[in-house]
Design a protein around this motif. Structure first.
Motif, PDB file in Angstrom:
ATOM      1  N   TYR A 171      -2.661   0.330  -4.237  1.00 57.95           N
ATOM      2  CA  TYR A 171      -2.337  -1.041  -3.851  1.00 57.95           C
ATOM      3  C   TYR A 171      -1.680  -1.761  -5.025  1.00 57.95           C
ATOM      4  O   TYR A 171      -2.141  -1.658  -6.168  1.00 57.95           O
TER       5      TYR A 171
ATOM      6  N   VAL B 196     -12.650  -1.535   6.453  1.00 60.49           N
ATOM      7  CA  VAL B 196     -11.758  -0.486   5.955  1.00 60.49           C
ATOM      8  C   VAL B 196     -12.234   0.889   6.426  1.00 60.49           C
ATOM      9  O   VAL B 196     -13.425   1.102   6.675  1.00 60.49           O
TER      10      VAL B 196
ATOM     11  N   SER C 288      -7.480   3.776   4.856  1.00 60.22           N
ATOM     12  CA  SER C 288      -7.222   2.645   3.961  1.00 60.22           C
ATOM     13  C   SER C 288      -7.128   3.070   2.502  1.00 60.22           C
ATOM     14  O   SER C 288      -6.712   2.266   1.649  1.00 60.22           O
ATOM     15  N   SER C 289      -7.521   4.292   2.187  1.00 59.97           N
ATOM     16  CA  SER C 289      -7.429   4.786   0.811  1.00 59.97           C
ATOM     17  C   SER C 289      -5.970   4.844   0.379  1.00 59.97           C
ATOM     18  O   SER C 289      -5.082   5.178   1.167  1.00 59.97           O
TER      19      SER C 289
ATOM     20  N   LEU D  35      -9.395  -7.512   3.503  1.00 58.99           N
ATOM     21  CA  LEU D  35      -9.206  -6.398   4.443  1.00 58.99           C
ATOM     22  C   LEU D  35     -10.559  -6.029   5.035  1.00 58.99           C
ATOM     23  O   LEU D  35     -11.360  -5.349   4.398  1.00 58.99           O
TER      24      LEU D  35
ATOM     25  N   GLY E  50      -4.172   1.988   8.921  1.00 66.10           N
ATOM     26  CA  GLY E  50      -5.445   1.882   8.211  1.00 66.10           C
ATOM     27  C   GLY E  50      -5.751   0.509   7.676  1.00 66.10           C
ATOM     28  O   GLY E  50      -6.800   0.323   7.046  1.00 66.10           O
ATOM     29  N   LEU E  51      -4.875  -0.487   7.901  1.00 63.60           N
ATOM     30  CA  LEU E  51      -5.083  -1.813   7.339  1.00 63.60           C
ATOM     31  C   LEU E  51      -5.076  -2.890   8.421  1.00 63.60           C
ATOM     32  O   LEU E  51      -4.290  -2.842   9.364  1.00 63.60           O
ATOM     33  N   ARG E  52      -5.969  -3.849   8.236  1.00 63.90           N
ATOM     34  CA  ARG E  52      -5.952  -5.077   9.028  1.00 63.90           C
ATOM     35  C   ARG E  52      -6.285  -6.222   8.086  1.00 63.90           C
ATOM     36  O   ARG E  52      -7.290  -6.180   7.382  1.00 63.90           O
TER      37      ARG E  52
ATOM     38  N   LYS F 163       0.869  -1.192   0.000  1.00 66.27           N
ATOM     39  CA  LYS F 163       0.000   0.000   0.000  1.00 66.27           C
ATOM     40  C   LYS F 163       0.892   1.223   0.000  1.00 66.27           C
ATOM     41  O   LYS F 163       1.694   1.418   0.920  1.00 66.27           O
TER      42      LYS F 163
ATOM     43  N   VAL G 249     -11.785   5.064  -0.181  1.00 67.34           N
ATOM     44  CA  VAL G 249     -12.778   4.727   0.834  1.00 67.34           C
ATOM     45  C   VAL G 249     -13.644   5.964   1.070  1.00 67.34           C
ATOM     46  O   VAL G 249     -13.136   7.068   1.280  1.00 67.34           O
TER      47      VAL G 249
END
Length: 296
Positions: free
Chosen positions: A110, A102, A106-107, A99, A84-86, A61, A132
């Protein structure tokens, strides 16, 4: 000597072409271009190994690695902390990364990178941008105005969208027709909680004879984010319309709950016309148009 050299060169070129044709190929990389906050994003990286053996699949990312799949390792999946990520590791694999939940952080861009083992050591990559969004949770609010107008009076009202990201686009309509730019007043976007934004658009004009439509003046504010898919239109209970109109004079927000039966423009005008004969009745409607989020 010359002919044998070119024959040898031809063999080398032919061997290189065969080798390339049998190398790993990236068939498709899919990321949702737009997704609503709180939803789950699924990233896909589809590839064909041909005659190669897979060494690794990596996801980035904004050029920062957050996911790695190496089949020789146990476990094969490793994840790295990125704001912002999981990653849902149990639902992810070499060709899918999940993911959940979000958010706005998360924007970003990628990228999937697939690498082969020796002897080719070929790497291929592709990606896309995810935006997002936070959709407005309600209709725009209308403030200002009077319950009744006469020809020659001035209308001066504002429409404010519910908080969203990106900010909503507002449009005013006068008796069903989009208001011209000369009667609109643009205001600065208001930034609120969680950096969500509200748009404010004013409407100011003098009531003319051509505005008189069955003794009623119908003003509508529409808020849109993305593609038009759902239309929640303010509608009034027939018995309470007079009270709703008088509330406008007190700058109260006109609200309509989803599920109320909507009235057509002609029905609204007919009701407003029957409530007053000496003045031009004002009917305000606020509309929210939500967007469909297509995941390609």
């Amino acid at each position: 000597m010359g002919s044998s050299f070119f024959s040898w060169l031809g063999i080398v070129v032919q061997f290189a072409l065969i080798k390339c044709s049998l190398s790993i190929r990236l068939l498709q990389v899919t990321v949702p271009s737009v997704i609503q906050a709180g939803e789950t994003a699924t990233l896909q990286c589809i590839f064909d190994l041909e005659q190669d053996r897979l060494y690794s699949v990596k996801w980035y990312k904004d050029n920062v690695e957050f996911f790695r799949f190496i089949p020789k390792l146990d476990p094969p999946i490793a994840t790295y902390v990125v704001d912002g990520l999981r990653v849902d590791e149990r639902s992810s694999s070499d060709q899918n990364v999940v993911l959940p939940n979000v958010g706005l952080p998360s924007s970003g861009h990628y990228k999937c990178e697939v690498s082969a083992e020796a002897p080719s050591f070929v790497s291929v990559s592709g990606g896309g941008v995810i935006e997002v969004v936070v959709l407005p949770q309600g209709k725009p609010s209308i403030t200002g105005g009077q319950s009744k107008y006469q020809v020659g009076d001035y209308v001066d009202i504002n429409c404010t969208s519910a908080p969203s990201k990106p900010p909503a686009i507002l449009n005013w309509y006068i008796n069903g027709k989009q208001a011209p730019k000369k009667v609109l007043k643009q205001y600065k976007t208001v930034v609120g909680t969680n950096n969500l934004e509200s748009t404010v658009l004013g409407l100011s004009f003098r009531v003319e004879e051509h505005h008189v439509l069955k003794s009623s003046l119908l003003l509508k504010c529409a808020s849109s984010v993305g593609s038009l898919t759902k239309d929640f239109t303010g509608s009034f209970d027939l018995e309470d319309l007079g009270e709703k109109i008088s509330d406008i004079n007190n700058h109260e927000k006109i609200e309509a709950q989803v599920g109320w039966p909507s009235l057509s423009e002609s029905e609204v005008l007919h009701i407003a016309n029957s409530s007053s004969h000496s003045f031009l009745s004002l009917v305000l409607i606020s509309t929210t148009i939500f967007s469909t989020l297509f995941i390609l």
